[in-house]
Design a protein around this motif. Structure first.
Motif, PDB file in Angstrom:
ATOM      1  N   ARG A  37       7.759   3.315  31.138  1.00 12.19           N
ATOM      2  CA  ARG A  37       7.839   3.128  29.682  1.00 12.19           C
ATOM      3  C   ARG A  37       9.287   3.136  29.187  1.00 12.19           C
ATOM      4  O   ARG A  37       9.643   2.380  28.293  1.00 12.19           O
ATOM      5  CB  ARG A  37       7.017   4.204  28.971  1.00 12.19           C
ATOM      6  CG  ARG A  37       5.539   3.985  29.153  1.00 12.19           C
ATOM      7  CD  ARG A  37       4.734   5.048  28.438  1.00 12.19           C
ATOM      8  NE  ARG A  37       3.312   4.777  28.576  1.00 12.19           N
ATOM      9  CZ  ARG A  37       2.377   5.558  28.100  1.00 12.19           C
ATOM     10  NH1 ARG A  37       2.694   6.665  27.453  1.00 12.19           N
ATOM     11  NH2 ARG A  37       1.111   5.252  28.260  1.00 12.19           N
ATOM     12  N   ASP A  38      10.113   3.982  29.782  1.00 10.57           N
ATOM     13  CA  ASP A  38      11.535   3.982  29.425  1.00 10.57           C
ATOM     14  C   ASP A  38      12.182   2.649  29.779  1.00 10.57           C
ATOM     15  O   ASP A  38      12.995   2.113  29.022  1.00 10.57           O
ATOM     16  CB  ASP A  38      12.285   5.123  30.120  1.00 10.57           C
ATOM     17  CG  ASP A  38      12.032   6.479  29.495  1.00 10.57           C
ATOM     18  OD1 ASP A  38      11.417   6.532  28.403  1.00 10.57           O
ATOM     19  OD2 ASP A  38      12.450   7.489  30.088  1.00 10.57           O
ATOM     20  N   ILE A  54      18.653   3.108  21.908  1.00  6.80           N
ATOM     21  CA  ILE A  54      19.756   4.062  21.993  1.00  6.80           C
ATOM     22  C   ILE A  54      19.145   5.434  22.187  1.00  6.80           C
ATOM     23  O   ILE A  54      18.273   5.849  21.429  1.00  6.80           O
ATOM     24  CB  ILE A  54      20.609   4.041  20.712  1.00  6.80           C
ATOM     25  CG1 ILE A  54      21.245   2.684  20.549  1.00  6.80           C
ATOM     26  CG2 ILE A  54      21.660   5.138  20.752  1.00  6.80           C
ATOM     27  CD1 ILE A  54      22.003   2.514  19.264  1.00  6.80           C
ATOM     28  N   ARG A  55      19.588   6.128  23.202  1.00  4.44           N
ATOM     29  CA  ARG A  55      19.064   7.464  23.496  1.00  4.44           C
ATOM     30  C   ARG A  55      20.039   8.503  22.960  1.00  4.44           C
ATOM     31  O   ARG A  55      21.232   8.433  23.212  1.00  4.44           O
ATOM     32  CB  ARG A  55      18.863   7.628  24.988  1.00  4.44           C
ATOM     33  CG  ARG A  55      17.891   6.587  25.520  1.00  4.44           C
ATOM     34  CD  ARG A  55      17.484   6.850  26.928  1.00  4.44           C
ATOM     35  NE  ARG A  55      16.770   5.719  27.473  1.00  4.44           N
ATOM     36  CZ  ARG A  55      15.521   5.406  27.201  1.00  4.44           C
ATOM     37  NH1 ARG A  55      14.831   6.154  26.382  1.00  4.44           N
ATOM     38  NH2 ARG A  55      14.951   4.357  27.745  1.00  4.44           N
ATOM     39  N   LEU A  77      28.425   8.629  15.666  1.00  6.30           N
ATOM     40  CA  LEU A  77      27.866   8.618  17.015  1.00  6.30           C
ATOM     41  C   LEU A  77      27.402   7.219  17.393  1.00  6.30           C
ATOM     42  O   LEU A  77      27.706   6.720  18.485  1.00  6.30           O
ATOM     43  CB  LEU A  77      26.695   9.603  17.136  1.00  6.30           C
ATOM     44  CG  LEU A  77      25.978   9.584  18.483  1.00  6.30           C
ATOM     45  CD1 LEU A  77      26.872  10.146  19.585  1.00  6.30           C
ATOM     46  CD2 LEU A  77      24.689  10.361  18.405  1.00  6.30           C
ATOM     47  N   LEU A  78      26.679   6.560  16.507  1.00  6.00           N
ATOM     48  CA  LEU A  78      26.186   5.220  16.798  1.00  6.00           C
ATOM     49  C   LEU A  78      27.333   4.228  16.952  1.00  6.00           C
ATOM     50  O   LEU A  78      27.284   3.341  17.808  1.00  6.00           O
ATOM     51  CB  LEU A  78      25.204   4.766  15.721  1.00  6.00           C
ATOM     52  CG  LEU A  78      23.909   5.570  15.637  1.00  6.00           C
ATOM     53  CD1 LEU A  78      23.045   5.070  14.488  1.00  6.00           C
ATOM     54  CD2 LEU A  78      23.147   5.540  16.940  1.00  6.00           C
ATOM     55  N   GLY A  79      28.366   4.383  16.129  1.00 11.54           N
ATOM     56  CA  GLY A  79      29.544   3.525  16.262  1.00 11.54           C
ATOM     57  C   GLY A  79      30.201   3.693  17.617  1.00 11.54           C
ATOM     58  O   GLY A  79      30.640   2.723  18.239  1.00 11.54           O
ATOM     59  N   GLU A  80      30.263   4.933  18.103  1.00 10.53           N
ATOM     60  CA  GLU A  80      30.825   5.207  19.433  1.00 10.53           C
ATOM     61  C   GLU A  80      29.978   4.578  20.536  1.00 10.53           C
ATOM     62  O   GLU A  80      30.490   4.260  21.604  1.00 10.53           O
ATOM     63  CB  GLU A  80      30.930   6.715  19.663  1.00 10.53           C
ATOM     64  CG  GLU A  80      31.964   7.389  18.790  1.00 10.53           C
ATOM     65  CD  GLU A  80      31.882   8.911  18.823  1.00 10.53           C
ATOM     66  OE1 GLU A  80      30.965   9.459  19.474  1.00 10.53           O
ATOM     67  OE2 GLU A  80      32.737   9.547  18.190  1.00 10.53           O
ATOM     68  N   ARG A  81      28.694   4.397  20.254  1.00 15.04           N
ATOM     69  CA  ARG A  81      27.784   3.797  21.241  1.00 15.04           C
ATOM     70  C   ARG A  81      27.769   2.277  21.157  1.00 15.04           C
ATOM     71  O   ARG A  81      27.042   1.612  21.880  1.00 15.04           O
ATOM     72  CB  ARG A  81      26.361   4.309  21.037  1.00 15.04           C
ATOM     73  CG  ARG A  81      26.216   5.797  21.141  1.00 15.04           C
ATOM     74  CD  ARG A  81      25.816   6.201  22.552  1.00 15.04           C
ATOM     75  NE  ARG A  81      25.729   7.632  22.681  1.00 15.04           N
ATOM     76  CZ  ARG A  81      24.607   8.325  22.698  1.00 15.04           C
ATOM     77  NH1 ARG A  81      23.456   7.728  22.589  1.00 15.04           N
ATOM     78  NH2 ARG A  81      24.649   9.630  22.829  1.00 15.04           N
ATOM     79  N   GLY A  82      28.522   1.715  20.206  1.00 17.35           N
ATOM     80  CA  GLY A  82      28.613   0.259  20.103  1.00 17.35           C
ATOM     81  C   GLY A  82      27.584  -0.392  19.220  1.00 17.35           C
ATOM     82  O   GLY A  82      27.371  -1.602  19.307  1.00 17.35           O
TER      83      GLY A  82
END
Length: 91
Positions: A37-38, A54-55, A77-82
């Motif tokens: 499922r992941d 995004i995890r 945080l999301l910005g750091e994840r792209g």
């Protein structure tokens, strides 16, 4: 307390790794089901023109919710994840 001590340990036929037929029979079936499922959550969004999965770990969630401005903290945080800036726009 005596009852909880008596019940300590694995229950027969239970547990997190128990079989999940028909696709995941056998020992560790639940673990294989979760991995499957992941993988779907990671692979299918681009096929359907959606953004990727995004995890965020529980430690990251705790830090975000404890921040003075949780929304800004999450956006950082999301910005750091792209994550594209358009996805971070306000309501």
């Amino acid at each position: 307390m005596v009852r909880s001590q008596a019940l300590t340990g694995r229950e027969p036929g239970g547990g997190f790794g128990k079989p999940k037929p028909p696709l995941f029979p056998g020992e560790g079936g639940r673990h294989r089901q979760r991995v499957f499922r992941d993988a779907l959550a990671d692979l299918l969004p681009p096929v359907h023109d959606c953004l990727p999965t995004i995890r965020i770990s529980d430690m990251e969630v705790a830090a975000i919710t404890a921040a003075p401005d949780p929304v800004s903290s999450l956006k950082t945080l999301l910005g750091e994840r792209g994550v594209p800036v358009l996805c971070l726009a306000s309501e």
